[in-house]
Design an enzyme around this catalytic site. Structure first.
Site, PDB file in Angstrom:
ATOM      1  N   TYR A  14       0.805  -1.217   0.000  1.00 21.66           N
ATOM      2  CA  TYR A  14       0.000   0.000   0.000  1.00 21.66           C
ATOM      3  C   TYR A  14       0.841   1.271   0.000  1.00 21.66           C
ATOM      4  O   TYR A  14       0.303   2.374  -0.169  1.00 21.66           O
ATOM      5  CB  TYR A  14      -0.944   0.022   1.206  1.00 21.66           C
ATOM      6  CG  TYR A  14      -1.960  -1.078   1.182  1.00 21.66           C
ATOM      7  CD1 TYR A  14      -3.017  -1.051   0.282  1.00 21.66           C
ATOM      8  CD2 TYR A  14      -1.858  -2.159   2.050  1.00 21.66           C
ATOM      9  CE1 TYR A  14      -3.963  -2.072   0.249  1.00 21.66           C
ATOM     10  CE2 TYR A  14      -2.803  -3.183   2.024  1.00 21.66           C
ATOM     11  CZ  TYR A  14      -3.840  -3.128   1.127  1.00 21.66           C
ATOM     12  OH  TYR A  14      -4.767  -4.142   1.091  1.00 21.66           O
ATOM     13  N   HIS A  19      -4.477   6.229  -1.508  1.00 25.21           N
ATOM     14  CA  HIS A  19      -5.209   6.138  -0.235  1.00 25.21           C
ATOM     15  C   HIS A  19      -4.289   6.355   0.974  1.00 25.21           C
ATOM     16  O   HIS A  19      -4.776   6.415   2.096  1.00 25.21           O
ATOM     17  CB  HIS A  19      -5.880   4.770  -0.141  1.00 25.21           C
ATOM     18  CG  HIS A  19      -7.297   4.800   0.348  1.00 25.21           C
ATOM     19  ND1 HIS A  19      -8.076   5.928   0.437  1.00 25.21           N
ATOM     20  CD2 HIS A  19      -8.095   3.790   0.779  1.00 25.21           C
ATOM     21  CE1 HIS A  19      -9.267   5.617   0.898  1.00 25.21           C
ATOM     22  NE2 HIS A  19      -9.306   4.322   1.113  1.00 25.21           N
ATOM     23  N   TYR A  64      -6.110  -0.749   9.215  1.00 27.28           N
ATOM     24  CA  TYR A  64      -6.545  -0.580   7.838  1.00 27.28           C
ATOM     25  C   TYR A  64      -7.582   0.533   7.788  1.00 27.28           C
ATOM     26  O   TYR A  64      -8.240   0.873   8.772  1.00 27.28           O
ATOM     27  CB  TYR A  64      -7.054  -1.875   7.194  1.00 27.28           C
ATOM     28  CG  TYR A  64      -5.930  -2.848   6.923  1.00 27.28           C
ATOM     29  CD1 TYR A  64      -5.080  -2.668   5.840  1.00 27.28           C
ATOM     30  CD2 TYR A  64      -5.705  -3.908   7.787  1.00 27.28           C
ATOM     31  CE1 TYR A  64      -4.027  -3.540   5.608  1.00 27.28           C
ATOM     32  CE2 TYR A  64      -4.650  -4.789   7.553  1.00 27.28           C
ATOM     33  CZ  TYR A  64      -3.814  -4.593   6.462  1.00 27.28           C
ATOM     34  OH  TYR A  64      -2.781  -5.445   6.253  1.00 27.28           O
ATOM     35  N   ASN A  66     -10.612   1.325   6.612  1.00 27.03           N
ATOM     36  CA  ASN A  66     -12.037   1.323   6.931  1.00 27.03           C
ATOM     37  C   ASN A  66     -12.338   1.116   8.413  1.00 27.03           C
ATOM     38  O   ASN A  66     -13.484   1.264   8.828  1.00 27.03           O
ATOM     39  CB  ASN A  66     -12.769   0.280   6.098  1.00 27.03           C
ATOM     40  CG  ASN A  66     -12.750   0.631   4.625  1.00 27.03           C
ATOM     41  OD1 ASN A  66     -12.341   1.725   4.232  1.00 27.03           O
ATOM     42  ND2 ASN A  66     -13.194  -0.286   3.802  1.00 27.03           N
ATOM     43  N   ASN A 112     -14.533   6.156   3.610  1.00 24.25           N
ATOM     44  CA  ASN A 112     -14.890   5.147   4.606  1.00 24.25           C
ATOM     45  C   ASN A 112     -14.060   5.228   5.883  1.00 24.25           C
ATOM     46  O   ASN A 112     -14.566   4.942   6.975  1.00 24.25           O
ATOM     47  CB  ASN A 112     -14.797   3.742   4.006  1.00 24.25           C
ATOM     48  CG  ASN A 112     -15.909   3.481   3.021  1.00 24.25           C
ATOM     49  OD1 ASN A 112     -17.002   4.020   3.132  1.00 24.25           O
ATOM     50  ND2 ASN A 112     -15.631   2.664   2.022  1.00 24.25           N
TER      51      ASN A 112
END
Length: 185
Positions: A14, A19, A64, A66, A112
């Protein structure tokens, strides 16, 4: 005490994705201010120190994206933090690449991670610094935000990260009063 939370996803796969803007800004801010992410607390990586004569804690949730609210609410609760001393840094697809927006409060919009924070804190009354990432309409939203930042966009974002760090330093210096924070986009 001022708490700055950067949103992102943990793990090498990631790193440098759209994001992870919150993580990238916090990494730059920590480096600029001689802070090191060396503690694992509040379900996240933490750096602590003094900035502008104020105690500062930086948090990168490891839950993470969310589920970011689990980490943030744990920190707020354990530190008995006044929400006026909290600022969350995250990506925003509705802003052009590199554009920054600072707000004292507001809805989570379509993000989110922010939705989870708002739900866990049961409040929208905390500051947020949004980093524009634009949107590639050829990709669905999840694929886009988890894609790696292009070289061209990284050049623009690199400048935005510096501006974000200045804004965060002003936020600290002015003890959470965003009316005294200027962002030159």
């Amino acid at each position: 005490m001022i708490a700055i939370v950067g949103l992102g996803n943990i793990g090498d796969s990631y790193a440098n994705t759209y994001h992870n803007m919150g993580f990238m800004v916090l990494d730059r801010f920590a480096k600029n201010n001689g802070l090191v992410f060396s503690k694992n607390k509040f379900n996240g990586m933490v750096a602590e120190g003094m900035v502008n004569n104020e105690k500062v804690i930086l948090l990168k949730p490891s839950t993470y994206m969310n589920l970011s609210g689990e980490s943030v609410s744990k920190m707020v609760s354990m530190l008995k933090l006044d929400l006026k001393n909290l600022i969350v840094v995250y990506d925003d697809i509705d802003l052009p690449v590199g554009v920054l927006r600072l707000r004292a409060s507001g809805s989570a919009g379509t993000h989110n991670g922010m939705r989870n924070i708002v739900a866990k804190l049961n409040s929208t009354e905390f500051c947020r610094l949004r980093v524009g990432i634009g949107r590639d309409e050829r990709l669905n939203l999840a694929d886009f935000v988890l894609s790696h930042v292009s070289k061209q966009n990284m050049e623009v974002l690199d400048v935005a990260f510096d501006k974000a760090c200045v804004a965060l330093e002003d936020f600290i210096k002015n003890k959470g009063d965003i009316t005294k924070v200027v962002i030159n986009n």
